[in-house]
Design a protein around this motif. Structure first.
Motif, PDB file in Angstrom:
ATOM      1  N   SER A 107      34.194   1.498  58.881  1.00 52.00           N
ATOM      2  CA  SER A 107      35.155   2.286  58.116  1.00 52.00           C
ATOM      3  C   SER A 107      35.835   3.319  59.005  1.00 52.00           C
ATOM      4  O   SER A 107      35.177   4.009  59.793  1.00 52.00           O
ATOM      5  CB  SER A 107      34.445   2.996  56.952  1.00 52.00           C
ATOM      6  N   LYS A 108      37.162   3.403  58.885  1.00 53.86           N
ATOM      7  CA  LYS A 108      37.937   4.395  59.635  1.00 53.86           C
ATOM      8  C   LYS A 108      38.099   5.664  58.793  1.00 53.86           C
ATOM      9  O   LYS A 108      38.279   5.561  57.569  1.00 53.86           O
ATOM     10  CB  LYS A 108      39.312   3.829  59.984  1.00 53.86           C
ATOM     11  N   PRO A 109      38.016   6.839  59.449  1.00 54.63           N
ATOM     12  CA  PRO A 109      37.725   7.041  60.876  1.00 54.63           C
ATOM     13  C   PRO A 109      36.235   6.866  61.164  1.00 54.63           C
ATOM     14  O   PRO A 109      35.409   7.044  60.274  1.00 54.63           O
ATOM     15  CB  PRO A 109      38.159   8.489  61.100  1.00 54.63           C
ATOM     16  N   PHE A 110      35.914   6.505  62.389  1.00 54.96           N
ATOM     17  CA  PHE A 110      34.515   6.264  62.737  1.00 54.96           C
ATOM     18  C   PHE A 110      34.160   6.961  64.044  1.00 54.96           C
ATOM     19  O   PHE A 110      35.034   7.319  64.846  1.00 54.96           O
ATOM     20  CB  PHE A 110      34.234   4.766  62.863  1.00 54.96           C
ATOM     21  N   GLN A 111      32.886   7.136  64.261  1.00 58.94           N
ATOM     22  CA  GLN A 111      32.392   7.738  65.487  1.00 58.94           C
ATOM     23  C   GLN A 111      32.257   6.684  66.582  1.00 58.94           C
ATOM     24  O   GLN A 111      32.016   5.503  66.306  1.00 58.94           O
ATOM     25  CB  GLN A 111      31.033   8.395  65.249  1.00 58.94           C
ATOM     26  N   LYS A 112      32.376   7.112  67.813  1.00 57.94           N
ATOM     27  CA  LYS A 112      32.215   6.206  68.949  1.00 57.94           C
ATOM     28  C   LYS A 112      30.852   5.523  68.918  1.00 57.94           C
ATOM     29  O   LYS A 112      30.732   4.335  69.212  1.00 57.94           O
ATOM     30  CB  LYS A 112      32.384   6.982  70.259  1.00 57.94           C
ATOM     31  N   SER A 113      29.817   6.273  68.528  1.00 61.30           N
ATOM     32  CA  SER A 113      28.460   5.712  68.488  1.00 61.30           C
ATOM     33  C   SER A 113      28.347   4.612  67.431  1.00 61.30           C
ATOM     34  O   SER A 113      27.629   3.626  67.630  1.00 61.30           O
ATOM     35  CB  SER A 113      27.438   6.815  68.202  1.00 61.30           C
ATOM     36  N   ASP A 114      29.066   4.757  66.291  1.00 65.09           N
ATOM     37  CA  ASP A 114      29.046   3.728  65.256  1.00 65.09           C
ATOM     38  C   ASP A 114      29.641   2.428  65.773  1.00 65.09           C
ATOM     39  O   ASP A 114      29.101   1.342  65.534  1.00 65.09           O
ATOM     40  CB  ASP A 114      29.826   4.189  64.023  1.00 65.09           C
ATOM     41  N   LEU A 115      30.768   2.550  66.479  1.00 60.97           N
ATOM     42  CA  LEU A 115      31.430   1.376  67.047  1.00 60.97           C
ATOM     43  C   LEU A 115      30.531   0.701  68.075  1.00 60.97           C
ATOM     44  O   LEU A 115      30.358  -0.529  68.059  1.00 60.97           O
ATOM     45  CB  LEU A 115      32.741   1.794  67.703  1.00 60.97           C
ATOM     46  N   GLU A 116      29.930   1.493  68.948  1.00 65.91           N
ATOM     47  CA  GLU A 116      29.078   0.940  70.005  1.00 65.91           C
ATOM     48  C   GLU A 116      27.874   0.209  69.427  1.00 65.91           C
ATOM     49  O   GLU A 116      27.546  -0.916  69.834  1.00 65.91           O
ATOM     50  CB  GLU A 116      28.619   2.062  70.931  1.00 65.91           C
TER      51      GLU A 116
END
Length: 250
Positions: A107-116
């Motif tokens: 879900s946007k916006p998201f944290q870099k850690s969530d994406l990784e």
């Protein structure tokens, strides 16, 4: 910095600022970004020329096709793992999106850690699935010779002539070889049997069926199914063109 073994990712995002930011983050994490597309139509063309290992797909896109519609085509034709990026978290959108079998939602916006973390989990899942589908090297249930297969049946290896095989049907982790005389049940996947069959006469027309082209009796008007020995066998959309092409060569 990417390397030659880095997973290749295609981004489909109509907001170029967001796309550029995500691309920069992924590149720093060691992934290779093979393209950024703002329209689903452009993404499908990119896949044809440069197949990615993973797709990040926004649900809302410019153009005639949204992300969910594009994901359905990708699932049917290419089976490429896909993660949805979305700012729409309502139930209706979610229910539509899951029909395309995505590997995850971000879900946007998201944290870099969530994406990784999501990418790592998805790539690990894909790797596990691929390993589980690999044929066993020491499989002794089926072996091929020039004009026949030897298959394990009732505690012995039985000869089955290729010319007698009508079609092979998947049944979970088992397969059924349908011949003119009988049906053989094997405890191996359809993929393994397909690998033993000559491609000049046999073709997979559906995820659950491999057929002997010389045994086809009829094909439906809209190319949705074919008939062999009174059995109707579905034709997947992604194989329809190749089936018709191959039939013309017989």
């Amino acid at each position: 910095m990417t390397n030659k073994n880095a997973p290749k990712i295609l981004m489909v995002e109509d907001d170029m600022i967001i796309a550029a930011d995500i691309s920069m983050q992924l590149t720093k994490l060691g992934y290779e970004i093979i393209g950024i597309c703002t329209r689903a139509e452009d993404a499908l063309k990119t896949i044809e020329s440069n197949r990615p290992d993973l797709i990040l797909m926004d649900i809302i896109l410019t153009g005639k096709m949204n992300g969910i519609q594009a994901a359905h085509i990708i699932l049917e034709k290419y089976q490429i793992p896909l993660i949805f990026l979305t700012s729409n978290s309502d139930d209706a959108t979610f229910k539509q999106a899951i029909t395309a079998n995505p590997y995850a939602f971000i879900s946007k916006p998201f944290q870099k850690s969530d994406l990784e973390r999501t990418l790592k989990l998805t790539i690990q899942r894909v790797k596990t699935e691929q390993e589980s589908m690999e044929p066993k090297v020491n499989n002794d249930h089926v072996s091929a010779m020039d004009d026949r297969l030897f298959i394990r049946h009732q505690n012995q290896m039985v000869k089955v002539l290729l010319s007698e095989i009508l079609f092979v049907e998947a049944d979970r982790n088992y397969s059924k070889i349908h011949t003119e005389k009988q049906v053989y049940l094997l405890s191996v996947t359809l993929r393994i049997i397909e690998s033993q069959l000559p491609t000049d006469n046999f073709i997979r027309v559906h995820r659950s069926y491999v057929v002997n082209l010389q045994k086809i009796d009829a094909i439906s008007e809209y190319r949705e199914y074919l008939t062999i020995n009174s059995e109707q066998i579905p034709i997947a959309r992604r194989t329809k063109e190749e089936v018709i092409k191959r039939l013309k060569l017989i």
